[in-house]
Scaffold this active site. Structure first.
Site, PDB file in Angstrom:
ATOM      1  N   LYS A 187      -9.176  -9.313 -13.324  1.00  0.00           N
ATOM      2  CA  LYS A 187      -9.613  -8.294 -13.560  1.00  0.00           C
ATOM      3  C   LYS A 187      -7.642  -7.013 -13.027  1.00  0.00           C
ATOM      4  CE  LYS A 187      -8.459  -6.116  -9.218  1.00  0.00           C
ATOM      5  NZ  LYS A 187      -7.768  -4.938  -8.968  1.00  0.00           N
ATOM      6  N   ASN A 188      -7.008  -7.604 -12.982  1.00  0.00           N
ATOM      7  CA  ASN A 188      -6.061  -6.745 -12.727  1.00  0.00           C
ATOM      8  C   ASN A 188      -5.321  -6.078 -15.031  1.00  0.00           C
ATOM      9  OD1 ASN A 188      -6.300  -5.391 -10.621  1.00  0.00           O
ATOM     10  ND2 ASN A 188      -4.226  -6.623  -9.868  1.00  0.00           N
ATOM     11  N   ARG A 202      -6.630   3.340  -7.783  1.00  0.00           N
ATOM     12  CA  ARG A 202      -5.294   3.512  -8.039  1.00  0.00           C
ATOM     13  C   ARG A 202      -5.406   3.660  -9.205  1.00  0.00           C
ATOM     14  NH1 ARG A 202      -2.289   5.371  -4.554  1.00  0.00           N
ATOM     15  NH2 ARG A 202      -0.724   4.576  -5.704  1.00  0.00           N
ATOM     16  N   CYS A 218      -3.765   4.481   0.913  1.00  0.00           N
ATOM     17  CA  CYS A 218      -3.776   3.479   0.519  1.00  0.00           C
ATOM     18  C   CYS A 218      -3.941   2.476   1.437  1.00  0.00           C
ATOM     19  CB  CYS A 218      -3.701   3.043  -1.042  1.00  0.00           C
ATOM     20  SG  CYS A 218      -4.125   1.301  -1.413  1.00  0.00           S
ATOM     21  N   ARG A 224       1.522   3.945  -1.480  1.00  0.00           N
ATOM     22  CA  ARG A 224       1.532   3.881  -3.275  1.00  0.00           C
ATOM     23  C   ARG A 224       1.787   4.648  -4.221  1.00  0.00           C
ATOM     24  NH1 ARG A 224      -3.096  -0.259  -4.413  1.00  0.00           N
ATOM     25  NH2 ARG A 224      -1.965  -0.714  -6.539  1.00  0.00           N
ATOM     26  N   PRO A 225       3.959   4.637  -3.916  1.00  0.00           N
ATOM     27  CA  PRO A 225       3.436   6.398  -4.857  1.00  0.00           C
ATOM     28  C   PRO A 225       3.432   5.912  -6.535  1.00  0.00           C
ATOM     29  CG  PRO A 225       5.368   4.906  -4.243  1.00  0.00           C
ATOM     30  CD  PRO A 225       4.396   4.541  -3.683  1.00  0.00           C
ATOM     31  N   ASP A 262       6.162   7.991  -8.719  1.00  0.00           N
ATOM     32  CA  ASP A 262       7.239   8.486  -9.050  1.00  0.00           C
ATOM     33  C   ASP A 262       7.693   7.416 -10.527  1.00  0.00           C
ATOM     34  OD1 ASP A 262       7.537   6.138  -7.008  1.00  0.00           O
ATOM     35  OD2 ASP A 262       9.967   6.871  -7.586  1.00  0.00           O
ATOM     36  N   LEU A 263       7.674   6.682 -10.337  1.00  0.00           N
ATOM     37  CA  LEU A 263       8.331   5.625 -11.461  1.00  0.00           C
ATOM     38  C   LEU A 263       7.620   6.076 -12.872  1.00  0.00           C
ATOM     39  CD1 LEU A 263       9.105   2.068 -10.156  1.00  0.00           C
ATOM     40  CD2 LEU A 263      10.659   3.873 -10.647  1.00  0.00           C
ATOM     41  N   ASP A 298       0.368 -10.330  -3.929  1.00  0.00           N
ATOM     42  CA  ASP A 298      -1.648 -10.156  -3.474  1.00  0.00           C
ATOM     43  C   ASP A 298      -2.257 -11.416  -3.290  1.00  0.00           C
ATOM     44  OD1 ASP A 298      -1.721  -7.856  -4.782  1.00  0.00           O
ATOM     45  OD2 ASP A 298      -2.472  -8.414  -6.458  1.00  0.00           O
ATOM     46  N   ILE A 343       7.030  -6.668  -1.140  1.00  0.00           N
ATOM     47  CA  ILE A 343       6.639  -5.354  -1.780  1.00  0.00           C
ATOM     48  C   ILE A 343       5.586  -3.698  -1.197  1.00  0.00           C
ATOM     49  CG2 ILE A 343       4.890  -5.006  -3.888  1.00  0.00           C
ATOM     50  CD1 ILE A 343       6.729  -7.292  -5.233  1.00  0.00           C
ATOM     51  N   ARG A 395     -14.828  -5.589  -5.030  1.00  0.00           N
ATOM     52  CA  ARG A 395     -13.992  -4.561  -6.319  1.00  0.00           C
ATOM     53  C   ARG A 395     -13.742  -5.611  -7.570  1.00  0.00           C
ATOM     54  NH1 ARG A 395      -9.761  -0.005  -3.865  1.00  0.00           N
ATOM     55  NH2 ARG A 395     -10.123  -0.625  -6.041  1.00  0.00           N
TER      56      ARG A 395
HETATM   57  C1  EPZ Z   1       0.107  -3.915  -9.451  1.00  0.00           C
HETATM   58  O1  EPZ Z   1      -0.036  -2.873  -9.486  1.00  0.00           O
HETATM   59  C2  EPZ Z   1      -1.544  -4.667  -8.832  1.00  0.00           C
HETATM   60  N1  EPZ Z   1      -3.084  -3.569  -9.237  1.00  0.00           N
HETATM   61  C3  EPZ Z   1      -2.288  -4.549  -6.854  1.00  0.00           C
HETATM   62  O2  EPZ Z   1      -2.551  -4.916  -7.328  1.00  0.00           O
HETATM   63  C4  EPZ Z   1      -0.768  -5.654  -6.879  1.00  0.00           C
HETATM   64  O3  EPZ Z   1      -0.496  -6.068  -5.586  1.00  0.00           O
HETATM   65  C5  EPZ Z   1       0.699  -4.840  -7.361  1.00  0.00           C
HETATM   66  O4  EPZ Z   1       0.458  -5.220  -9.066  1.00  0.00           O
HETATM   67  C6  EPZ Z   1       1.935  -6.137  -6.784  1.00  0.00           C
HETATM   68  O5  EPZ Z   1       1.791  -7.047  -7.455  1.00  0.00           O
HETATM   69  C7  EPZ Z   1      -2.803  -3.791 -10.234  1.00  0.00           C
HETATM   70  O6  EPZ Z   1      -3.163  -4.510 -11.521  1.00  0.00           O
HETATM   71  C8  EPZ Z   1      -4.553  -2.916 -10.129  1.00  0.00           C
HETATM   72  P1  EPZ Z   1       2.911  -2.044  -8.451  1.00  0.00           P
HETATM   73  P2  EPZ Z   1       0.406  -1.258  -8.610  1.00  0.00           P
HETATM   74  O7  EPZ Z   1       3.489  -0.533  -8.929  1.00  0.00           O
HETATM   75  O8  EPZ Z   1       1.179  -1.258 -10.519  1.00  0.00           O
HETATM   76  C9  EPZ Z   1       6.935   0.521  -5.331  1.00  0.00           C
HETATM   77  C10 EPZ Z   1      -4.754  -5.894  -5.875  1.00  0.00           C
HETATM   78  O9  EPZ Z   1      -5.173  -6.560  -5.003  1.00  0.00           O
HETATM   79  N2  EPZ Z   1       6.025   1.844  -6.774  1.00  0.00           N
HETATM   80  O10 EPZ Z   1       3.809  -3.061  -9.240  1.00  0.00           O
HETATM   81  O11 EPZ Z   1       0.164  -0.106  -8.678  1.00  0.00           O
HETATM   82  C11 EPZ Z   1       5.207   0.145  -4.783  1.00  0.00           C
HETATM   83  O12 EPZ Z   1       4.902   1.362  -3.769  1.00  0.00           O
HETATM   84  C12 EPZ Z   1      -3.834  -5.334  -6.401  1.00  0.00           C
HETATM   85  O13 EPZ Z   1      -5.833  -6.869  -7.116  1.00  0.00           O
HETATM   86  C13 EPZ Z   1       7.301   2.293  -6.703  1.00  0.00           C
HETATM   87  O14 EPZ Z   1       8.110   2.457  -5.848  1.00  0.00           O
HETATM   88  O15 EPZ Z   1       1.811  -1.852  -8.108  1.00  0.00           O
HETATM   89  C14 EPZ Z   1       5.281  -1.063  -4.584  1.00  0.00           C
HETATM   90  O16 EPZ Z   1       6.352  -1.255  -3.266  1.00  0.00           O
HETATM   91  C15 EPZ Z   1      -3.690  -3.824  -5.097  1.00  0.00           C
HETATM   92  N3  EPZ Z   1       6.872   3.789  -7.692  1.00  0.00           N
HETATM   93  C16 EPZ Z   1       5.446  -1.770  -6.029  1.00  0.00           C
HETATM   94  O17 EPZ Z   1       6.434  -0.556  -6.608  1.00  0.00           O
HETATM   95  C17 EPZ Z   1       5.873   4.000  -8.348  1.00  0.00           C
HETATM   96  O18 EPZ Z   1       5.996   4.778  -9.217  1.00  0.00           O
HETATM   97  C18 EPZ Z   1       4.956  -2.902  -6.601  1.00  0.00           C
HETATM   98  O19 EPZ Z   1       4.328  -1.699  -7.160  1.00  0.00           O
HETATM   99  C19 EPZ Z   1       5.231   3.041  -8.267  1.00  0.00           C
HETATM  100  C20 EPZ Z   1       5.212   1.772  -7.907  1.00  0.00           C
END
Ligand code: EPZ
Length: 419
Positions: A21-22, A91, A115, A120-121, A123-124, A306, A328, A398
């Site tokens: 899915k991801n 998201r 969420c 889940r910001p 900003d990056l 996950d 995470i 989902r």
């Molecule tokens: C992806 O979400 C996955 N979703 C998530 O899977 C997964 O849990 C996550 O990566 C971590 O592996 C999809 O691929 C669709 P991140 P993503 O940005 O990309 C922080 C599932 O169950 N962060 O890698 O949104 C964030 O808060 C889902 O299938 C910032 O600070 O996650 C977290 O602590 C749930 N600023 C860390 O980074 C930002 O702008 C990693 O999150 C973005 C993220």
């Protein structure tokens, strides 16, 4: 809202893993970068891919989805608004931002809200596209980005919690059509990011270093359509590993990629199971008494967040105390209270959970709170004495394709009750 009724069962046999899915969601968003047709195979038929189809249709794509094959054609490329009604349900749709901006020079994507797994910001994501030259404003709940022509830049994408999967994906998709060279430093190394880069390369992008923390992109004028296969879902495969451990069942998992699961396979061996790998299949033979282990979730190639909930469910039955550190999403512990309702003994303290293994879990009525927590409750339900009712299973729909059918085929007594 459907629920699952589950009775204690032992599992046996072979399960085939669906497409990831991801990986599928960013692949679908990448079609916004071309006017030509894309054909993707092994796309899971789950609610999130259905939501992404709706978003792409709103953005002007024509889509056919049959037998896990997705054909996406550009119909009317003027759409650039991803509405709140759809983005709020998923998201990951925020990853339309980068490709819309790169191809059309503008994007208006609903700003994702809170969420259940914690803050889940984004900003990056915004930092990355701003450094490529976009002007970004947040207005009336939307992220509105504009750029006449994006320009390559050196972008550091590390955040407080390390790399970001979807921020890397968004910036990568924006950079492929930017003028000049972009370097993404502290890029996410997840297989889903690497796979997206391979797709973009097949579409004509110039990318090096995918799968490493430093990705180099040289912008090209346009991308073409292509035919591409999706990768197997590593999280689904490992969910069945956790189910095998919790129920002490010999399972064979096929159509998977064990090389995407090294950290999980190492941990499974430490918990106490033999794993035999043969190309795209592997078998798991757990021992009688599970060892307690310590788990720290980390970006790839570390142990995935996950899978934290599913492995917590099996450690509830280990012979001793395990410590889980969630690095995470420090608040991703909604399943703790539900597992405790089933007789588990888990104490949470900030980003840590201490799991004291018990001889057995006992069935109860429990509430699914998110996708992976739901999978953990199904695992606990199959392992627990008596009857478990898992409410709100729309969460599991989902991201897990035909989950109850797969468990049923392995011998689980599981039934979906439509409400
Ligand atoms: C992806 O979400 C996955 N979703 C998530 O899977 C997964 O849990 C996550 O990566 C971590 O592996 C999809 O691929 C669709 P991140 P993503 O940005 O990309 C922080 C599932 O169950 N962060 O890698 O949104 C964030 O808060 C889902 O299938 C910032 O600070 O996650 C977290 O602590 C749930 N600023 C860390 O980074 C930002 O702008 C990693 O999150 C973005 C993220």
């Amino acid at each position: 809202m459907d629920k699952f009724i589950i009775h204690k069962s032992s599992l046996k046999g072979e399960v085939s893993i669906s497409g990831s899915k991801n990986a599928a969601l960013p692949m679908m968003a990448a079609t916004l970068l071309t006017d030509q047709t894309c054909v993707f195979h092994n796309i899971p038929d789950v609610m999130d891919t259905r939501t992404m189809i709706k978003i792409l249709e709103v953005l002007g794509q024509r889509i056919q989805f049959d037998n896990n094959t997705l054909v996406i054609r550009a119909k009317n490329k003027s759409g650039y608004v991803a509405p709140y009604k759809l983005v709020s349900t998923m998201r990951a749709s925020f990853c339309c931002l980068g490709p819309l901006l790169a191809k059309q020079g503008k994007a208006k994507v609903a700003f994702p809200g809170g969420c259940v797994i914690g803050p889940r910001p984004v900003d990056l994501h915004i930092k990355g596209i701003e450094e490529l030259g976009a002007k970004v404003v947040i207005e009336e709940g939307y992220c509105i980005a504009q750029a006449h022509k994006l320009k390559g830049a050196h972008i550091y994408l590390g955040g407080v919690f390390g790399s970001s999967v979807l921020a890397t994906i968004n910036v990568l998709m924006a950079a492929v059509l930017a003028e000049g060279q972009t370097i993404i430093e502290y890029a996410a190394c997840e297989p889903e990011v690497e796979h997206l880069a391979l797709l973009l390369k097949k579409m004509g992008a110039d990318i090096e270093g995918e799968g490493t923390p430093l990705i180099r992109v040289t912008g090209v004028k346009e991308l073409m359509g292509c035919e591409f296969n999706n990768i197997p879902d590593r999280i689904e495969a490992a969910t069945f590993i956790a189910a095998s451990l919790a129920t002490n069942s010999f399972l064979r998992i096929k159509d998977a990629n064990p090389f995407h699961l090294t950290s999980v396979i190492e941990l499974t061996k430490n918990i106490g199971a033999q794993i035999n790998i043969e190309n795209s299949s592997f078998s798991i033979k757990p021992k009688n008494n599970l060892n307690p282990v310590n788990i720290t979730t980390l970006p790839y190639p570390g142990f995935p967040t996950d899978l934290q909930a599913q492995f917590m469910a099996c450690l509830c039955l280990a012979n001793g105390i395990s410590l889980i550190a969630e690095k995470i999403y420090p608040d991703r512990f909604m399943h703790v209270a539900e597992l405790n309702r089933m007789g588990a003994h888990i104490q949470r303290s900030g980003p840590y959970a201490i799991v004291e293994g018990k001889k057995e879990l006992v069935g109860a009525e429990v509430m699914a709170s998110d996708l992976r927590a739901s999978a953990a409750l199904v695992i606990a339900g199959v392992a627990a004495r008596g009857k478990t009712e898992v409410l709100r299973v729309y969460h599991i729909d989902r991201g897990y394709e035909h989950i109850e059918e797969k468990f049923e085929k392995l011998g689980a007594k599981i039934e979906r009750q439509k409400q």
